[in-house]
Scaffold this active site. Structure first.
Site, PDB file in Angstrom:
ATOM      1  N   ASP A   1       0.855  -1.189   0.000  1.00  0.00           N
ATOM      2  CA  ASP A   1       0.000   0.000   0.000  1.00  0.00           C
ATOM      3  C   ASP A   1       0.893   1.241   0.000  1.00  0.00           C
ATOM      4  OD1 ASP A   1      -2.276   1.581   0.275  1.00  0.00           O
ATOM      5  OD2 ASP A   1      -2.407   1.312   2.446  1.00  0.00           O
TER       6      ASP A   1
ATOM      7  N   GLU B   1       2.706   5.043  -3.874  1.00  0.00           N
ATOM      8  CA  GLU B   1       2.704   6.010  -5.014  1.00  0.00           C
ATOM      9  C   GLU B   1       4.010   6.776  -5.124  1.00  0.00           C
ATOM     10  OE1 GLU B   1       0.199   5.514  -2.811  1.00  0.00           O
ATOM     11  OE2 GLU B   1      -0.877   4.307  -4.282  1.00  0.00           O
TER      12      GLU B   1
ATOM     13  N   ASP C   1      -8.887   3.563  -2.668  1.00  0.00           N
ATOM     14  CA  ASP C   1      -9.941   3.916  -1.713  1.00  0.00           C
ATOM     15  C   ASP C   1     -11.191   4.463  -2.382  1.00  0.00           C
ATOM     16  OD1 ASP C   1      -8.124   3.122   0.156  1.00  0.00           O
ATOM     17  OD2 ASP C   1      -7.459   5.161   0.636  1.00  0.00           O
TER      18      ASP C   1
END
Ligand code: MIG
Length: 799
Positions: free
Chosen positions: A406, A409, A484
């Site tokens: 997770d 980015e 999300d």
């Protein structure tokens, strides 16, 4: 501020006339009088690569996206020139390069129609602020052209009329038009006049794509730095464009079969007793489930590779107990490593100098869940090897089966831009650069390192990784989810589009947070989302956990029953899903097919978004609205059987389909042979003693496949797999099924149960491998189902 007015007004620069041409086997160089070089590489008859430099020489050629196994080779290459242009001809394409300005036009070699032509073509702007060029390309849009692709964009499937940006971004509760979000996949396909081509702009800087938004007749793409470096891929079938792009950027190995089962996740299940309650409930309610996820709270103060002693005092025992009950444990691992001298992962990273640094030397410090962190530079091979090694205990010792990456980015809290500043330095595998170039591949390299760790320590079983951020090619290492999303009906629709879009961008192994991550779905929305989710390659419920429960039983009993029913359908279809994964992995075929990809010749499909094909033969259309008793949908051309009623409909039209809350529109292509397992609570719960084949009669021919192996491990790479190719041919009073087999794997079952659906005649005789058999011997039960040895190669059923 640039004070030199000459520089200030320079603006776009363009190549001038070609003064030199060189050919080196399949690499052609065209040089202009103003020092521009276009390097054209013929990779395949249908794949050309174009690279430009504005400084008279190229930098080292390096790409994270391109798969080293990508195929190369062409049947025909011929180069000629006339007064105006160079002409490059392969068996599929003709490319013109104009001598005055280096512009290009590409034609179909068969019928000479235009496929793609430069408008301004290559041009650039010198970037005084960042150095280098802003590199640009513009193409003339053809009449009626449509555009598809670009990875995870939460937008209409057809990209026409819109502009997009590729810059991996943490996007909590993004919406329908939010751009960019988590992934950067700079690949699109164009479609006009029944012909499709693709463009892969392999540039990892922030890139932009404009599909006729700024100017109605122009499509353009540009990057804030790096090279104008793109691949042109010709179809003319969109499916061939997508498979060629996927060949270029790679496919994953087969996942363990359990990874295609149902997964349950929440932020977070803890302590251990809570995890056990949830898993026990699945078994008690007989809702199949294969994986349970632990989110960040399993760690000690969010330190990666640690366990909270309070919540999980003995992870090895717990993971074992879960495994005994059929649950594979998947844990989250983030990139941020907590600054803490008492934390060995941090100390080691520091000692070995593995963390990213700012341009002038300080470490890149950023706040994430653990507080202030440093971040490994996953673009350095030694760092990836170190990271892979960190999984030893988790995987080998404790027995964790999958890892969830997770925040890669990378996401940083409380700073403008929510990521690293642009001056952060990266190794980029020996091509040192700033974060501007490495940003979009940071998450990919993390997932790659994670994958290698799992592959090593889980061996001889197969690894399972899931990532949030990705660049082209990331599909070689990991599955993905869409980040999300929100518990709204609109997001159910977005999830559908994203899964299709990712599949046609080479990344099939994807799914959404079923039910929505943010906010709370009601039972109806949850059930409708499960119905969609069971037809996505990756199938997981996940939620942020701060708004109530999101397990299959969290609503009312009716909903629980609907959810069970659909998860059971997925488990029955596992051999079908696994076979389509095999086709993806082996032949680069996307596991989901948007209708436009399925039938591009039917212009009705060009703007459809809801309907899609799962695998090759299941037509799916989710219910996107509350209180629905059904919906209108487009049935593509051909004959299709309603999954629930076995009634046949002829496509090429919109039609109403009934679908109460316990149903949804599912159709099966006439002629398909759909393999099914019995329902299991988890993969491997049962020894499969009989395989069901649902045979959907067709007056005509249809091919189907069935791939099986040991469901895990690597024996299949040594020939221990079983691939069955079915050819079905039906006529008014006959149905013939032929099987061709390959591979050495011996399946656990000996018989097929064949369900004959839609037979227009009453069975009078059955011939197996050219011998008539007594209807009793094949256990023909009169209602068109028969049990027959799996060894048959030819089955003839006559009326
Ligand atoms: O800032 O780990 O998208 O799936 O549950 C939030 C907690 C961090 C974001 C992920 C989500 C995950 C959550 N994470």
């Amino acid at each position: 501020m640039i004070l030199n007015t000459e520089l200030e007004y320079k603006g776009n620069l363009f190549p001038s006339n070609i003064i030199d041409y060189k050919k080196d086997v399949d690499v052609l160089h065209f040089s202009t009088s103003n020092n521009i070089i276009l390097q054209l590489t013929v990779l395949r008859d249908s794949v050309l690569r174009f690279r430009y430099t504005t400084v008279g020489k190229f930098n080292k050629d390096f790409s994270y996206a391109i798969d080293e196994k990508a195929s190369r080779g062409y049947n025909h290459l011929e180069i000629s020139d006339d007064k105006e242009k160079y002409i490059i001809t392969t068996s599929k394409l003709i490319c013109h390069i104009f001598k005055t300005d280096l512009r290009k036009s590409i034609f179909d070699a068969k019928d000479n129609t235009i496929i793609c032509e430069d408008e301004l073509g290559f041009h650039w702007e010198e970037s005084y602020e960042l150095g280098g060029d802003i590199v640009k390309m513009s193409k003339a849009a053809q009449n009626g052209e449509s555009y598809y692709g670009l990875g995870d964009k939460p937008n209409h499937l057809n990209l026409k009329g819109k502009r997009f940006e590729n810059w991996a971004t943490d996007s909590y509760a993004y919406g329908k038009d939010t751009d960019p979000i988590y992934k950067a996949i700079p690949f699109y396909t164009g479609l006009h006049n029944n012909k499709s081509y693709g463009i892969f702009f392999d540039n990892t800087f922030k890139t932009y794509f404009d599909f006729c938004q700024e100017r109605r007749n122009v499509t353009s793409f540009w990057a804030q730095g790096g090279e104008m470096n793109y691949y042109f891929i010709y179809g003319p079938k969109m499916q061939d464009v997508v498979t060629s792009y996927t060949d270029l950027t790679g496919t994953p190995e087969l996942p363990p079969l359990w990874a295609l089962g149902y997964h349950q996740c929440k932020w977070s299940y803890y302590p251990e007793s809570n995890v056990k309650e949830v898993t026990a409930k699945f078994r008690e309610l007989k809702i199949p489930c294969d994986a349970i996820y632990l989110d960040i709270d399993y760690m000690e103060g969010f330190r990666c590779f640690t366990w909270s002693k309070d919540y999980f005092p003995n992870p090895k025992r717990m993971v074992k107990e879960l495994a005994d009950d059929g649950f594979k444990t998947v844990v989250i691992i983030d990139p941020g490593i907590k600054i803490d001298m008492d934390y060995d992962v941090f100390r080691e990273g520091l000692e070995k100098d593995y963390f990213c640094k700012r341009a002038d030397g300080p470490y890149m410090k950023g706040k994430v869940w653990p507080g202030e962190c440093y971040f490994p530079d996953f673009t350095r091979p030694e760092v990836r090897a170190w990271w892979a090694g960190l999984f030893k205990e988790l995987i080998e010792e404790i027995g964790v089966k999958g890892v969830w990456n997770d925040m890669n980015e990378p996401a940083v809290m409380d700073v403008p831009g929510k990521t690293f500043p642009s001056d952060v330095r990266h190794d980029y595998d020996g091509n040192p650069c700033s974060h501007q170039k490495a940003h979009n591949i940071y998450g990919m390299q993390m997932a790659r390192a994670t994958y290698h760790g799992l592959k090593k320590f889980n061996y001889p079983k197969r690894p399972f990784v899931i990532t949030r951020s990705a660049y082209s090619g990331t599909q070689r290492y990991t599955s993905t989810w869409m980040g999300d999303n929100v518990a709204t009906w609109e997001h159910l629709q977005i999830a559908n589009i994203q899964a299709q879009r990712l599949a046609l961008s080479g990344f099939s192994f994807a799914g959404s947070d079923i039910g929505g991550f943010a906010e709370q779905p009601n039972g109806e929305l949850y059930a409708r989302w499960i119905q969609l989710g069971v037809f996505h390659p990756f199938c997981r419920t996940h939620s942020s956990g701060d708004h109530g429960d999101q397990e299959p039983w969290a609503f009312d009993e009716e909903i629980t029953n609907v959810v069970r029913k659909f998860i059971e359908i997925r488990y029955q279809l596992l051999p079908y899903l696994y076979t389509s994964f095999y086709q993806y992995s082996q032949d680069n075929v996307p596991m989901l097919k948007s209708l436009v990809l399925f039938d591009q010749e039917d212009s009705q499909t060009h703007y459809r978004t809801d309907e899609f094909i799962c695998g090759n033969q299941l037509l799916i259309c989710p219910i996107n609205e509350p209180n629905a008793k059904g919906r209108r949908m487009y049935i593509p051309k051909g004959d299709w059987y309603n999954f629930w009623t076995n009634n046949m409909v002829s496509g090429g039209k919109e039609t109403w389909v009934d679908a109460d809350i316990d149903s949804m529109p599912i159709f099966i292509k006439a002629g398909a042979i759909i393999p099914k397992y019995p329902v299991q609570q988890y993969v491997g719960e049962k020894i499969i003693e009989e395989l069901t084949l649902d045979v959907y009669y067709k007056n005509g021919k249809e091919d189907s496949e069935l791939y099986e192996d040991a469901d895990d491990g690597y024996d299949y790479t040594k020939g221990r797999y079983s691939l069955k190719k079915f050819n079905l041919a039906g006529s008014d009073d006959k149905l013939i099924i032929r099987i061709h087999k390959r591979g050495k794997y011996v399946t656990s079952y000996n018989t097929f149960k064949i369900n004959l659906i839609g037979l227009p005649f009453k069975v009078k005789s059955i011939k197996v491998d050219n011998e008539y058999v007594d209807l009793k011997d094949v256990k023909f039960n009169g209602d068109n189902s028969l049990i027959i040895s799996k060894e048959f190669t030819n089955l003839q059923i006559k009326g």
